[in-house]
Write a protein that holds these residues in place. Structure first.
Motif, PDB file in Angstrom:
ATOM      1  N   ILE A  68      49.400  48.747  83.381  1.00 26.09           N
ATOM      2  CA  ILE A  68      49.084  49.346  84.684  1.00 26.09           C
ATOM      3  C   ILE A  68      48.534  50.759  84.482  1.00 26.09           C
ATOM      4  CG2 ILE A  68      50.141  50.280  86.794  1.00 26.09           C
ATOM      5  CD1 ILE A  68      52.042  47.778  86.669  1.00 26.09           C
ATOM      6  N   PHE A  69      49.188  51.533  83.633  1.00 23.05           N
ATOM      7  CA  PHE A  69      48.704  52.892  83.358  1.00 23.05           C
ATOM      8  C   PHE A  69      47.343  52.852  82.663  1.00 23.05           C
ATOM      9  CE2 PHE A  69      53.345  54.510  83.283  1.00 23.05           C
ATOM     10  CZ  PHE A  69      53.287  54.782  84.643  1.00 23.05           C
ATOM     11  N   GLN A  70      47.138  51.874  81.769  1.00 22.69           N
ATOM     12  CA  GLN A  70      45.846  51.748  81.098  1.00 22.69           C
ATOM     13  C   GLN A  70      44.752  51.421  82.118  1.00 22.69           C
ATOM     14  OE1 GLN A  70      45.238  52.343  77.732  1.00 22.69           O
ATOM     15  NE2 GLN A  70      43.127  52.310  78.453  1.00 22.69           N
ATOM     16  N   ALA A  71      45.088  50.610  83.128  1.00 20.99           N
ATOM     17  CA  ALA A  71      44.127  50.271  84.184  1.00 20.99           C
ATOM     18  C   ALA A  71      43.707  51.523  84.956  1.00 20.99           C
ATOM     19  CB  ALA A  71      44.736  49.243  85.140  1.00 20.99           C
ATOM     20  N   VAL A  72      44.665  52.427  85.182  1.00 22.57           N
ATOM     21  CA  VAL A  72      44.355  53.694  85.860  1.00 22.57           C
ATOM     22  C   VAL A  72      43.390  54.519  85.005  1.00 22.57           C
ATOM     23  CG1 VAL A  72      45.325  55.898  86.651  1.00 22.57           C
ATOM     24  CG2 VAL A  72      46.519  53.755  87.142  1.00 22.57           C
ATOM     25  N   VAL A  73      43.651  54.564  83.704  1.00 21.26           N
ATOM     26  CA  VAL A  73      42.774  55.306  82.786  1.00 21.26           C
ATOM     27  C   VAL A  73      41.365  54.706  82.805  1.00 21.26           C
ATOM     28  CG1 VAL A  73      42.358  55.943  80.379  1.00 21.26           C
ATOM     29  CG2 VAL A  73      44.679  55.992  81.295  1.00 21.26           C
ATOM     30  N   ASP A  74      41.279  53.383  82.702  1.00 22.97           N
ATOM     31  CA  ASP A  74      39.969  52.718  82.684  1.00 22.97           C
ATOM     32  C   ASP A  74      39.205  52.974  83.964  1.00 22.97           C
ATOM     33  OD1 ASP A  74      40.573  51.750  80.203  1.00 22.97           O
ATOM     34  OD2 ASP A  74      41.181  49.763  80.893  1.00 22.97           O
ATOM     35  N   GLN A  75      39.912  52.916  85.103  1.00 25.10           N
ATOM     36  CA  GLN A  75      39.255  53.155  86.395  1.00 25.10           C
ATOM     37  C   GLN A  75      38.740  54.587  86.480  1.00 25.10           C
ATOM     38  OE1 GLN A  75      38.229  51.461  88.763  1.00 25.10           O
ATOM     39  NE2 GLN A  75      38.161  52.679  90.622  1.00 25.10           N
ATOM     40  N   THR A  76      39.532  55.538  85.995  1.00 20.73           N
ATOM     41  CA  THR A  76      39.131  56.946  86.045  1.00 20.73           C
ATOM     42  C   THR A  76      37.922  57.204  85.148  1.00 20.73           C
ATOM     43  OG1 THR A  76      41.439  57.563  86.423  1.00 20.73           O
ATOM     44  CG2 THR A  76      39.947  59.320  85.744  1.00 20.73           C
ATOM     45  N   VAL A  77      37.992  56.709  83.908  1.00 22.03           N
ATOM     46  CA  VAL A  77      36.912  56.967  82.946  1.00 22.03           C
ATOM     47  C   VAL A  77      35.643  56.215  83.330  1.00 22.03           C
ATOM     48  CG1 VAL A  77      36.208  56.728  80.538  1.00 22.03           C
ATOM     49  CG2 VAL A  77      38.527  57.469  81.083  1.00 22.03           C
ATOM     50  N   ALA A  78      35.784  54.922  83.638  1.00 21.06           N
ATOM     51  CA  ALA A  78      34.599  54.111  83.941  1.00 21.06           C
ATOM     52  C   ALA A  78      34.015  54.444  85.312  1.00 21.06           C
ATOM     53  CB  ALA A  78      34.955  52.631  83.882  1.00 21.06           C
ATOM     54  N   GLY A  79      34.896  54.729  86.278  1.00 23.27           N
ATOM     55  CA  GLY A  79      34.415  54.917  87.648  1.00 23.27           C
ATOM     56  C   GLY A  79      33.941  56.313  87.980  1.00 23.27           C
ATOM     57  N   LEU A  80      34.452  57.322  87.246  1.00 21.73           N
ATOM     58  CA  LEU A  80      34.171  58.700  87.665  1.00 21.73           C
ATOM     59  C   LEU A  80      33.290  59.501  86.705  1.00 21.73           C
ATOM     60  CD1 LEU A  80      37.658  59.797  89.080  1.00 21.73           C
ATOM     61  CD2 LEU A  80      35.749  58.781  90.293  1.00 21.73           C
ATOM     62  N   THR A  81      33.219  59.122  85.441  1.00 21.11           N
ATOM     63  CA  THR A  81      32.406  59.939  84.527  1.00 21.11           C
ATOM     64  C   THR A  81      30.920  59.853  84.873  1.00 21.11           C
ATOM     65  OG1 THR A  81      32.469  58.080  82.978  1.00 21.11           O
ATOM     66  CG2 THR A  81      33.970  59.906  82.555  1.00 21.11           C
ATOM     67  N   GLN A  82      30.462  58.649  85.226  1.00 18.98           N
ATOM     68  CA  GLN A  82      29.096  58.452  85.729  1.00 18.98           C
ATOM     69  C   GLN A  82      28.041  59.190  84.896  1.00 18.98           C
ATOM     70  OE1 GLN A  82      29.362  59.613  89.830  1.00 18.98           O
ATOM     71  NE2 GLN A  82      30.548  57.828  90.402  1.00 18.98           N
ATOM     72  N   GLY A  83      28.037  58.891  83.604  1.00 19.40           N
ATOM     73  CA  GLY A  83      26.985  59.430  82.748  1.00 19.40           C
ATOM     74  C   GLY A  83      27.353  60.685  81.991  1.00 19.40           C
ATOM     75  N   ARG A  84      28.504  61.296  82.311  1.00 21.99           N
ATOM     76  CA  ARG A  84      28.940  62.482  81.559  1.00 21.99           C
ATOM     77  C   ARG A  84      30.038  62.084  80.580  1.00 21.99           C
ATOM     78  NH1 ARG A  84      27.992  67.860  83.730  1.00 21.99           N
ATOM     79  NH2 ARG A  84      29.350  68.502  82.013  1.00 21.99           N
ATOM     80  N   GLU A  85      30.024  62.671  79.394  1.00 17.48           N
ATOM     81  CA  GLU A  85      31.021  62.333  78.382  1.00 17.48           C
ATOM     82  C   GLU A  85      32.229  63.249  78.506  1.00 17.48           C
ATOM     83  OE1 GLU A  85      31.263  61.365  73.602  1.00 17.48           O
ATOM     84  OE2 GLU A  85      29.509  62.395  74.425  1.00 17.48           O
ATOM     85  N   LEU A  86      33.413  62.655  78.442  1.00 21.24           N
ATOM     86  CA  LEU A  86      34.650  63.432  78.467  1.00 21.24           C
ATOM     87  C   LEU A  86      34.972  63.872  77.039  1.00 21.24           C
ATOM     88  CD1 LEU A  86      36.899  61.406  80.922  1.00 21.24           C
ATOM     89  CD2 LEU A  86      36.332  63.820  81.139  1.00 21.24           C
ATOM     90  N   LYS A  87      34.755  65.139  76.743  1.00 25.86           N
ATOM     91  CA  LYS A  87      35.044  65.641  75.402  1.00 25.86           C
ATOM     92  C   LYS A  87      35.418  67.115  75.486  1.00 25.86           C
ATOM     93  CE  LYS A  87      30.136  66.555  74.473  1.00 25.86           C
ATOM     94  NZ  LYS A  87      28.995  66.277  73.585  1.00 25.86           N
TER      95      LYS A  87
END
Length: 750
Positions: free
Chosen positions: A187-206
């Protein structure tokens, strides 16, 4: 400098902080407001009156629900992104990005140059409320969910776009013996995936990432999933000590730009705003009075099959079975469509046992008077039931539903079927199914949407639905995500709306979601002029009435809306015009046996997970196979053309007949580049480039390019190609060839 107060009013919590002249935190609080944000803020300020009474202070409100409070009380307001940014710049000036999860919102803020923000829109999947829903589903507290997740051994893929879809993923895992610890971490991994896949929108989190908000402050398991997924070390994953109220700290910092005011006066204005009346946005009633409702019921009850009595009828009959994923429906009809017998019940994961029991009951009722001349099956378990009981025909659901709809309205041109978690819409043209629409990432237009609120308010779904029929002022709740709607309902209750008004408003919301989110209709004419509605949700008269009002026209709802698939299958069996049915006889049912065991096929590299169903007399049915070899139907060894093609294309790499002196040209091995590779390989090697292909597609490759996907609505293969491009970049090629090809040259072949 005077003391500074920051109040952050979010969708579910109120945070209050007090800073001194040196930005030292003198007071902090984090409280749930249960839709009473103003009252909660006032209670907190009253608790620190001794510290601030008679003083001049600076106070600013922020937060997703703060603007209305600020306006009502005449208090200064600052947008939450700026408040958060102010706090981050003050305490962590070298931050590259912020990930903040709240009760119903999630956001990523990118620093460096211009401030860029990404925020969730119409879906609250991947937020604190989503986690609350999942904890309730698993019958644990959120803290217990967190503790469980820290003991996980594996991660399951779980949908995070929608709480209802996530429920569909989790339930089977638990039913099949999955560990709660693994589900909690998933469930927590699903939250992470939704945040990273849904919100980064072309920007890299680094770089250095600061994690804020209540869920990331309190849930260690959620922190762990973010850190591991983003591969961050301690120097680059920052979890501030006061991360749960960081926006409130930012608001207090921003208050330096606003004038001093009396604390007593500010508190008085906030208290007065609590008593300000809030007007509830209402809509016209569904029915003006009881007579209006009675006329509606009479009109729809006219759409019923002919009367028939299995206890007295003698003659031919036809059987239809709809073996759905969770329910089994059975209909036995006379030649004129009259219903002799019906059944609708959960299959409890074993449709064969349910159908066996029903067939025995039907034979017992038929005796020597009734002969079953034909049988047909549709639905999720079509092949299994057909093979188990010797049904004469298997047909796809759309055709079965169209058969049934056409029986009640020969001119039908649009069918809509709303179930608990899914919605199907068929357009009919020239007597055939022309197009099909399904709900995808959101289930807020389905039956479970209203069931969720019925349970939350302490009603059965049937009783809750009836409450709204004669409500005088249905609440306008719009068409929104289930999680967001929860706040709207709480606010409506706070503003004085009755349960009746809320029930009617939710029924209208289901319809708005169906029409404008799934069907995406611009007008009623987009649907059709002769509409038939089906599915259990349309047994709810309030939903049906709201649907008619929204479209501005009457529709047809058969009295058997819940068993239309089985009824349509029975009609198809009748139209076979058989002299005798192949259905197992009453005697054969007495010796019927069924067993199922899972096996892995080893006949090729696919290693399909098969289920081998064995029946009495040595009969066998194998499901899960992706080819006919496990069925023993392969007479000769045929070449694997897919494998041949793949190897042939994969060999088109390197310098070919050229020298490669002009550099290494990367080509993503997917989409149109896959099909057109023979041309491009020849083209570039003739120009003396060396061709480098990206690796074979895989889940790992998808994750590699996940952060570069600018839109969440593109198809999976298109998202996957981002990983191919990333792999080529890592390979260090000199250039990547991926032209925009809106069309290919028509060579006039064929």
């Amino acid at each position: 400098m005077s003391l500074r107060i920051g109040i952050d009013i979010g969708s579910t919590t109120v945070k209050v902080v007090v800073l001194d002249e040196q930005n030292k935190l003198l007071f902090r609080s984090y409280e749930r407001h249960y839709s009473k944000a103003r009252e909660r803020a006032c209670e907190t300020l009253r608790s620190i009156q001794d510290m601030l009474k008679g003083q001049m202070v600076r106070m600013v409100i922020t937060g997703s629900a703060g603007l209305g409070v600020a306006k009502a009380a005449g208090v200064d307001f600052v947008q939450e992104v700026y408040a958060t940014a102010a706090a981050v710049r003050a305490y962590y000036p070298d931050t590259d990005a912020v990930i903040e999860l709240g009760g119903e919102d999630a956001k990523i803020i990118f620093f460096g140059g211009a401030l860029e923000e990404r925020m969730n829109g119409s879906c609250a999947g991947g937020t604190g409320a989503f986690i609350d829903q999942m904890a309730t589903l698993m019958n644990v507290t959120v803290n217990e969910l967190d503790e469980l997740s820290l003991k996980h051994e594996k991660i399951y893929p779980i949908a995070s776009r929608c709480g209802v879809f996530a429920k569909s993923d989790i339930q089977p895992i638990l039913n099949q013996g999955g560990r709660k610890e693994d589900v909690a971490a998933s469930i927590f991994q699903a939250v992470v995936d939704q945040t990273v896949a849904g919100l980064t929108q072309g920007r890299e989190l680094k770089g250095k990432i600061v994690f804020l908000g209540g869920p990331l402050h309190f849930l260690m398991g959620l922190r762990q999933r973010f850190v591991e997924t983003l591969k961050l070390d301690e120097a680059h994953a920052i979890f501030p000590e006061d991360g749960d109220c960081f926006a409130g700290i930012g608001a207090a910092l921003c208050s330096s730009d606003y004038p001093e005011q009396s604390f007593d006066d500010l508190l008085k204005r906030l208290e007065e705003s609590v008593d300000a009346t809030n007007t509830v946005d209402t809509m016209p009633p569904l029915f003006t009075d009881q007579a209006d409702y009675d006329a509606f019921v009479t009109r729809h009850n006219a759409n019923h099959p002919p009367e028939a009595d299995i206890h007295t009828y003698a003659g031919d009959a036809f059987l239809g079975i709809d073996a759905g994923s969770t329910t089994t429906k059975v209909a036995l009809i006379a030649p004129d469509g009259g219903l002799l017998y019906t059944y609708y019940h959960s299959n409890l994961g074993n449709p064969v046992a349910v159908v066996l029991e029903q067939l025995k009951e039907i034979y017992k009722l038929c005796g020597d008077r009734i002969t079953i001349r034909g049988s047909a099956v549709t639905g999720y378990g079509e092949d299994l039931i057909k093979n188990a009981f010797g049904c004469d025909l298997g047909l796809v659901e759309t055709v079965a539903h169209y058969n049934a709809a056409r029986h009640f309205n020969p001119d039908v041109d649009f069918i809509i079927d709303i179930g608990g978690q899914d919605m199907k819409c068929f357009k009919i043209r020239n007597g055939a199914v022309d197009s099909i629409m399904l709900n995808e990432a959101c289930s807020s237009g389905c039956g479970s949407f209203i069931e969720t609120f019925a349970k939350a308010l302490g009603y059965s779904i049937a009783d809750f639905a009836k409450l709204g029929l004669l409500a005088k002022h249905p609440v306008n709740l719009g068409s929104r995500c289930t999680v967001f709607m929860n706040s709207s309902v709480k606010q409506a209750q706070k503003d004085g709306a009755s349960v009746e008004d809320i029930s009617a408003g939710l029924s209208i919301s289901i319809v708005k979601n169906a029409v404008y989110k799934v069907i995406r209709a611009a007008s009623a004419d987009d649907l059709g002029k002769h509409i038939v509605v089906q599915g259990g949700t349309f047994h709810n008269d309030a939903v049906l009435r709201a649907f008619e009002q929204e479209l501005g026209r009457n529709v047809t709802r058969p009295t058997i809306a819940g068993i239309m698939g089985a009824f349509g299958a029975a009609l198809a069996a009748r139209d076979l015009r058989l002299n005798a049915s192949g259905l197992l006889s009453e005697e054969a049912l007495q010796s019927f046996t069924h067993s199922a065991k899972p096996v892995t096929c080893g006949l090729c590299t696919n290693h399909c997970a098969l289920t081998v169903n064995q029946f009495d007399g040595g009969r066998k049915f194998i499901s899960g196979n992706r080819c006919s070899r496990p069925l023993g139907k392969e007479k000769v060894e045929l070449p694997d053309l897919m494998n041949y093609k793949y190897k042939k294309l994969r060999s088109m790499e390197g310098k070919g007949e050229g020298t490669g002196v002009r550099g290494r040209m990367g080509i993503p091995f997917g989409l149109n580049m896959y099909e057109n590779l023979p041309f491009w390989f020849t083209f570039f090697t003739k120009l003396n480039f060396e061709v480098v292909l990206s690796p074979e597609s895989s889940r790992k490759l998808y994750i590699k390019g996940q952060h570069t996907i600018p839109s969440d609505t593109v198809c999976y293969p298109a998202k996957l190609l981002h990983g191919h491009v990333e792999a080529l970049v890592e390979e260090g090629v000199d250039a990547i060839w991926y032209p925009c090809m809106s069309y290919n040259n028509d060579e006039g072949i064929g």
